[in-house]
Design an enzyme around this catalytic site. Structure first.
Site, PDB file in Angstrom:
ATOM      1  N   ASP A 238      48.193   9.963 -12.147  1.00 54.18           N
ATOM      2  CA  ASP A 238      48.067   8.922 -13.171  1.00 54.18           C
ATOM      3  C   ASP A 238      48.662   9.409 -14.487  1.00 54.18           C
ATOM      4  O   ASP A 238      48.695  10.608 -14.771  1.00 54.18           O
ATOM      5  CB  ASP A 238      46.588   8.563 -13.375  1.00 54.18           C
ATOM      6  CG  ASP A 238      46.406   7.168 -13.968  1.00 54.18           C
ATOM      7  OD1 ASP A 238      45.993   6.254 -13.225  1.00 54.18           O
ATOM      8  OD2 ASP A 238      46.695   6.987 -15.172  1.00 54.18           O
TER       9      ASP A 238
ATOM     10  N   ASP B 232      54.080  10.475 -14.847  1.00 60.19           N
ATOM     11  CA  ASP B 232      54.555   9.144 -15.239  1.00 60.19           C
ATOM     12  C   ASP B 232      55.500   8.678 -14.132  1.00 60.19           C
ATOM     13  O   ASP B 232      56.525   9.326 -13.884  1.00 60.19           O
ATOM     14  CB  ASP B 232      55.299   9.255 -16.581  1.00 60.19           C
ATOM     15  CG  ASP B 232      55.761   7.905 -17.100  1.00 60.19           C
ATOM     16  OD1 ASP B 232      55.803   6.931 -16.316  1.00 60.19           O
ATOM     17  OD2 ASP B 232      56.095   7.834 -18.293  1.00 60.19           O
ATOM     18  N   VAL B 233      55.155   7.573 -13.467  1.00 57.19           N
ATOM     19  CA  VAL B 233      55.999   7.130 -12.337  1.00 57.19           C
ATOM     20  C   VAL B 233      57.393   6.691 -12.793  1.00 57.19           C
ATOM     21  O   VAL B 233      58.267   6.466 -11.961  1.00 57.19           O
ATOM     22  CB  VAL B 233      55.322   6.019 -11.493  1.00 57.19           C
ATOM     23  CG1 VAL B 233      54.029   6.509 -10.870  1.00 57.19           C
ATOM     24  CG2 VAL B 233      55.117   4.733 -12.279  1.00 57.19           C
TER      25      VAL B 233
ATOM     26  N   ASN C   5      50.028   2.474  -6.185  1.00 56.70           N
ATOM     27  CA  ASN C   5      49.224   1.452  -6.849  1.00 56.70           C
ATOM     28  C   ASN C   5      49.495   1.314  -8.341  1.00 56.70           C
ATOM     29  O   ASN C   5      49.210   0.271  -8.922  1.00 56.70           O
ATOM     30  CB  ASN C   5      47.744   1.793  -6.590  1.00 56.70           C
ATOM     31  CG  ASN C   5      46.816   1.022  -7.464  1.00 56.70           C
ATOM     32  OD1 ASN C   5      46.533  -0.144  -7.207  1.00 56.70           O
ATOM     33  ND2 ASN C   5      46.332   1.653  -8.540  1.00 56.70           N
TER      34      ASN C   5
ATOM     35  N   TYR D 192      56.516 -10.236 -14.165  1.00 52.47           N
ATOM     36  CA  TYR D 192      55.534  -9.575 -13.296  1.00 52.47           C
ATOM     37  C   TYR D 192      55.710 -10.032 -11.845  1.00 52.47           C
ATOM     38  O   TYR D 192      55.716  -9.210 -10.914  1.00 52.47           O
ATOM     39  CB  TYR D 192      54.116  -9.887 -13.787  1.00 52.47           C
ATOM     40  CG  TYR D 192      53.033  -9.256 -12.944  1.00 52.47           C
ATOM     41  CD1 TYR D 192      52.828  -7.882 -12.968  1.00 52.47           C
ATOM     42  CD2 TYR D 192      52.214 -10.034 -12.116  1.00 52.47           C
ATOM     43  CE1 TYR D 192      51.839  -7.290 -12.199  1.00 52.47           C
ATOM     44  CE2 TYR D 192      51.221  -9.452 -11.341  1.00 52.47           C
ATOM     45  CZ  TYR D 192      51.042  -8.081 -11.384  1.00 52.47           C
ATOM     46  OH  TYR D 192      50.074  -7.497 -10.609  1.00 52.47           O
TER      47      TYR D 192
ATOM     48  N   LYS E  10      56.598  -7.943  -8.282  1.00 51.24           N
ATOM     49  CA  LYS E  10      55.734  -7.915  -7.099  1.00 51.24           C
ATOM     50  C   LYS E  10      56.452  -8.532  -5.887  1.00 51.24           C
ATOM     51  O   LYS E  10      56.222  -8.115  -4.749  1.00 51.24           O
ATOM     52  CB  LYS E  10      54.404  -8.612  -7.389  1.00 51.24           C
ATOM     53  CG  LYS E  10      53.541  -7.835  -8.390  1.00 51.24           C
ATOM     54  CD  LYS E  10      53.202  -6.418  -7.894  1.00 51.24           C
ATOM     55  CE  LYS E  10      52.346  -5.640  -8.873  1.00 51.24           C
ATOM     56  NZ  LYS E  10      51.976  -4.300  -8.384  1.00 51.24           N
TER      57      LYS E  10
ATOM     58  N   ALA F  54      41.785  -9.614 -10.057  1.00 49.21           N
ATOM     59  CA  ALA F  54      40.733  -8.645  -9.752  1.00 49.21           C
ATOM     60  C   ALA F  54      40.081  -8.162 -11.047  1.00 49.21           C
ATOM     61  O   ALA F  54      40.766  -7.950 -12.056  1.00 49.21           O
ATOM     62  CB  ALA F  54      41.323  -7.464  -8.991  1.00 49.21           C
TER      63      ALA F  54
ATOM     64  N   THR G 146      39.183  -5.789 -13.162  1.00 47.87           N
ATOM     65  CA  THR G 146      39.465  -4.391 -13.482  1.00 47.87           C
ATOM     66  C   THR G 146      39.635  -4.269 -15.006  1.00 47.87           C
ATOM     67  O   THR G 146      39.728  -5.289 -15.703  1.00 47.87           O
ATOM     68  CB  THR G 146      40.778  -3.926 -12.814  1.00 47.87           C
ATOM     69  OG1 THR G 146      41.863  -4.624 -13.441  1.00 47.87           O
ATOM     70  CG2 THR G 146      40.788  -4.203 -11.312  1.00 47.87           C
TER      71      THR G 146
END
Ligand SMILES: NC(=O)c1ccc[n+]([C@@H]2O[C@H](COP(=O)([O-])OP(=O)(O)OC[C@H]3O[C@@H](n4cnc5c(N)ncnc54)[C@H](O)[C@@H]3O)[C@@H](O)[C@H]2O)c1
Length: 251
Positions: free
Chosen positions: A37, A53-54, A80, A145, A149, A178, A180
């Site tokens: 993360d 960092d992705v 994720n 977004y 996806k 969701a 979160t």
């Protein structure tokens, strides 16, 4: 259930929300789990934590290598980590398009690329990508977004085809809205958070938001060695948002 006993897993974006719930569930079911993360502060035993960092290939490769060394191998990758964006195609500039695509799509490519050599050595290799109902339903003010996806959905199918003969399964989950920290931030920023929450709840036929634990359960199902024949699928966890068409209540 201890279907992950003896297996190892890496969860990106595992410090919060869906990723955190998934890391904890896989650990409960017997896996040794590492989290990757941007900010792993607050992630503690039994989870291992690595900062990366992705968006940065070197950082991803170093964190995956360190996690695999600590775990002693890799059986499951949960891709994720992701960020949101709001607006129509007129609202987000090129820099934001590149930024969100970089995190949500290329980020998954970077972690998969770093993890694949290790997954090939596993007898139960699985990748689960966190996609979204935004990949399959047109949602207002989510152009950027949704595009990311949709790409994750297509990427999941292509990866499933590429790696099926290597014994690596690739699937994705498509959560509805969701509950979160992400959605918490979205609600906090709304003019009327209670009205915004009610609108999001009403959009789902179940009349409530999806919980992070429910998405984690679906990810664990797809990642489990018990699902050895399941690859190239998108599992909706959306309170019926994609598939159901209800009449108004009472009619
Ligand atoms: N919450 C929802 O309603 C919802 C619905 C459908 C899909 N999703 C997807 O679920 C995933 C997780 O969302 P969440 O709601 O748990 O969000 P969250 O914000 O609670 O958690 C996301 C985590 O990803 C990490 N992260 C963000 N950018 C990163 C980067 N560049 N490198 C490494 N880590 C990074 C964050 O630090 C955070 O810990 C995302 O891919 C999101 O698109 C969420």
């Amino acid at each position: 259930m201890h279907d992950f006993e003896g297996l190892t897993a890496l969860v990106t974006g595992g410090a919060s929300g869906i990723g955190r719930a998934t890391a904890e569930l896989l650990a409960e079911r017997g896996a040794t789990v590492a989290v990757l993360d941007l900010d792993p502060t607050g992630v503690g035993a039994p989870l291992l934590a690595h900062r990366a960092d992705v968006r940065d290939d070197a950082s991803v490769r170093a964190a995956v290598a360190a996690a695999v060394a600590e775990l002693g191998g890799l059986d499951v990758l949960v891709n994720n980590a992701g960020i949101g964006a709001q607006g129509t195609v007129e609202d987000n500039d090129d820099a934001e398009w590149h930024h969100v695509l970089d995190v949500n799509v290329v980020g998954m490519v970077r972690t998969a690329r770093a993890a694949l050599p290790h997954l090939r050595a596993s007898a139960h290799a699985a990748i689960v990508n966190t996609c979204s109902v935004a990949a399959t339903a047109g949602l207002p003010r989510r152009a950027l977004y949704s595009a990311t996806k949709g790409a994750v959905h297509a990427l999941t199918l292509a990866m499933a085809a590429d790696h099926v003969r290597e014994g690596i399964r690739v699937n994705c989950v498509n959560p509805g809205t969701a509950d979160t920290p992400w959605i918490g931030r979205l609600l906090d920023a709304a003019d009327d958070p209670a009205a915004e929450r009610a609108a999001l709840e009403a959009r789902q036929p179940s009349g409530r938001l999806v919980s992070a634990a429910e998405v984690a359960g679906a990810i664990a199902y797809l990642a489990s060695p018990l699902s050895g024949a399941t690859t190239g699928t998108a599992l909706a966890v959306d309170g019926g948002m994609q598939g159901l068409r209800l009449r108004p209540a009472g009619s």
